[in-house]
Design a protein around this motif. Structure first.
Motif, PDB file in Angstrom:
ATOM      1  N   PHE A   8       0.826  -1.065  -0.203  1.00 53.19           N
ATOM      2  CA  PHE A   8       0.028   0.022   0.160  1.00 53.19           C
ATOM      3  C   PHE A   8       0.897   1.494  -0.052  1.00 53.19           C
ATOM      4  O   PHE A   8       1.833   1.203   0.621  1.00 53.19           O
ATOM      5  CB  PHE A   8      -0.684   0.098   1.288  1.00 53.19           C
ATOM      6  CG  PHE A   8      -1.993  -1.044   1.294  1.00 53.19           C
ATOM      7  CD1 PHE A   8      -2.997  -1.357   0.470  1.00 53.19           C
ATOM      8  CD2 PHE A   8      -1.788  -2.036   2.372  1.00 53.19           C
ATOM      9  CE1 PHE A   8      -3.496  -2.316   0.623  1.00 53.19           C
ATOM     10  CE2 PHE A   8      -2.527  -3.265   2.434  1.00 53.19           C
ATOM     11  CZ  PHE A   8      -3.390  -3.260   1.545  1.00 53.19           C
ATOM     12  N   PRO A  11      -0.438   3.466   4.632  1.00 56.28           N
ATOM     13  CA  PRO A  11      -1.181   2.783   5.701  1.00 56.28           C
ATOM     14  C   PRO A  11      -2.039   3.260   6.497  1.00 56.28           C
ATOM     15  O   PRO A  11      -2.401   4.700   6.378  1.00 56.28           O
ATOM     16  CB  PRO A  11       0.326   2.360   6.524  1.00 56.28           C
ATOM     17  CG  PRO A  11       0.937   3.766   6.171  1.00 56.28           C
ATOM     18  CD  PRO A  11       0.880   4.191   5.068  1.00 56.28           C
ATOM     19  N   TRP A  19      -5.823   7.503   7.056  1.00 48.36           N
ATOM     20  CA  TRP A  19      -4.585   6.981   6.338  1.00 48.36           C
ATOM     21  C   TRP A  19      -3.426   8.054   7.309  1.00 48.36           C
ATOM     22  O   TRP A  19      -3.400   9.145   7.351  1.00 48.36           O
ATOM     23  CB  TRP A  19      -4.504   7.269   4.934  1.00 48.36           C
ATOM     24  CG  TRP A  19      -5.517   6.344   4.296  1.00 48.36           C
ATOM     25  CD1 TRP A  19      -5.506   5.128   3.762  1.00 48.36           C
ATOM     26  CD2 TRP A  19      -6.741   6.672   3.726  1.00 48.36           C
ATOM     27  NE1 TRP A  19      -6.478   4.862   3.365  1.00 48.36           N
ATOM     28  CE2 TRP A  19      -7.121   5.493   3.200  1.00 48.36           C
ATOM     29  CE3 TRP A  19      -7.324   7.972   3.741  1.00 48.36           C
ATOM     30  CZ2 TRP A  19      -8.948   5.730   2.685  1.00 48.36           C
ATOM     31  CZ3 TRP A  19      -8.830   7.982   3.259  1.00 48.36           C
ATOM     32  CH2 TRP A  19      -9.187   6.830   2.706  1.00 48.36           C
ATOM     33  N   GLU A  73      -4.191   1.192   2.347  1.00 50.78           N
ATOM     34  CA  GLU A  73      -5.034   0.076   3.273  1.00 50.78           C
ATOM     35  C   GLU A  73      -6.386   0.506   3.682  1.00 50.78           C
ATOM     36  O   GLU A  73      -6.803   1.677   3.894  1.00 50.78           O
ATOM     37  CB  GLU A  73      -4.054  -0.171   4.550  1.00 50.78           C
ATOM     38  CG  GLU A  73      -4.476  -1.241   5.490  1.00 50.78           C
ATOM     39  CD  GLU A  73      -3.395  -1.146   6.438  1.00 50.78           C
ATOM     40  OE1 GLU A  73      -3.519  -1.987   7.112  1.00 50.78           O
ATOM     41  OE2 GLU A  73      -2.570  -0.543   6.813  1.00 50.78           O
ATOM     42  N   LYS A  74      -7.226  -0.394   3.473  1.00 50.91           N
ATOM     43  CA  LYS A  74      -8.564   0.256   3.733  1.00 50.91           C
ATOM     44  C   LYS A  74      -9.068   0.203   5.129  1.00 50.91           C
ATOM     45  O   LYS A  74      -8.577  -0.656   5.926  1.00 50.91           O
ATOM     46  CB  LYS A  74      -9.632  -1.118   3.241  1.00 50.91           C
ATOM     47  CG  LYS A  74      -9.493  -1.387   1.603  1.00 50.91           C
ATOM     48  CD  LYS A  74      -9.862   0.112   0.967  1.00 50.91           C
ATOM     49  CE  LYS A  74      -9.882  -0.334  -0.620  1.00 50.91           C
ATOM     50  NZ  LYS A  74      -8.661   0.369  -1.193  1.00 50.91           N
TER      51      LYS A  74
END
Length: 82
Positions: A8, A11, A19, A73-74
């Motif tokens: 990613f 992060p 994020w 990153e989700k």
């Protein structure tokens, strides 16, 4: 993608939702470009063309969030650390 390159660009934050700072040069370039675009827009549009500056700011922020969503990153839930 090589093993040493992160999966990613951005992060998920350790605390909260969203994020953190970029962890690769591509993500850093996106964040620096966003800041540079806003400073350039302020220099060009302000103080005479405030509406155009706000439009630039809103559109570029929407693009920044979209890039973070697709390349980061989700952040599915609020994080409390670990």
């Amino acid at each position: 993608m090589s093993e040493d390159q992160p999966k990613f660009w951005f992060p998920a934050k350790r605390y909260g939702w969203g994020w953190g700072l970029a962890n690769c040069w591509q993500g850093g370039g996106v964040q620096v470009g966003y800041i540079a675009l806003l400073f350039a827009g302020a220099k060009i549009f302000l103080p005479q063309h405030r509406r155009e500056f706000w439009i630039l700011m809103l559109v570029s922020t929407a693009v920044l969030i979209a890039i973070h969503w697709f390349k980061g990153e989700k952040p599915l839930a609020w994080r409390w650390g670990k």
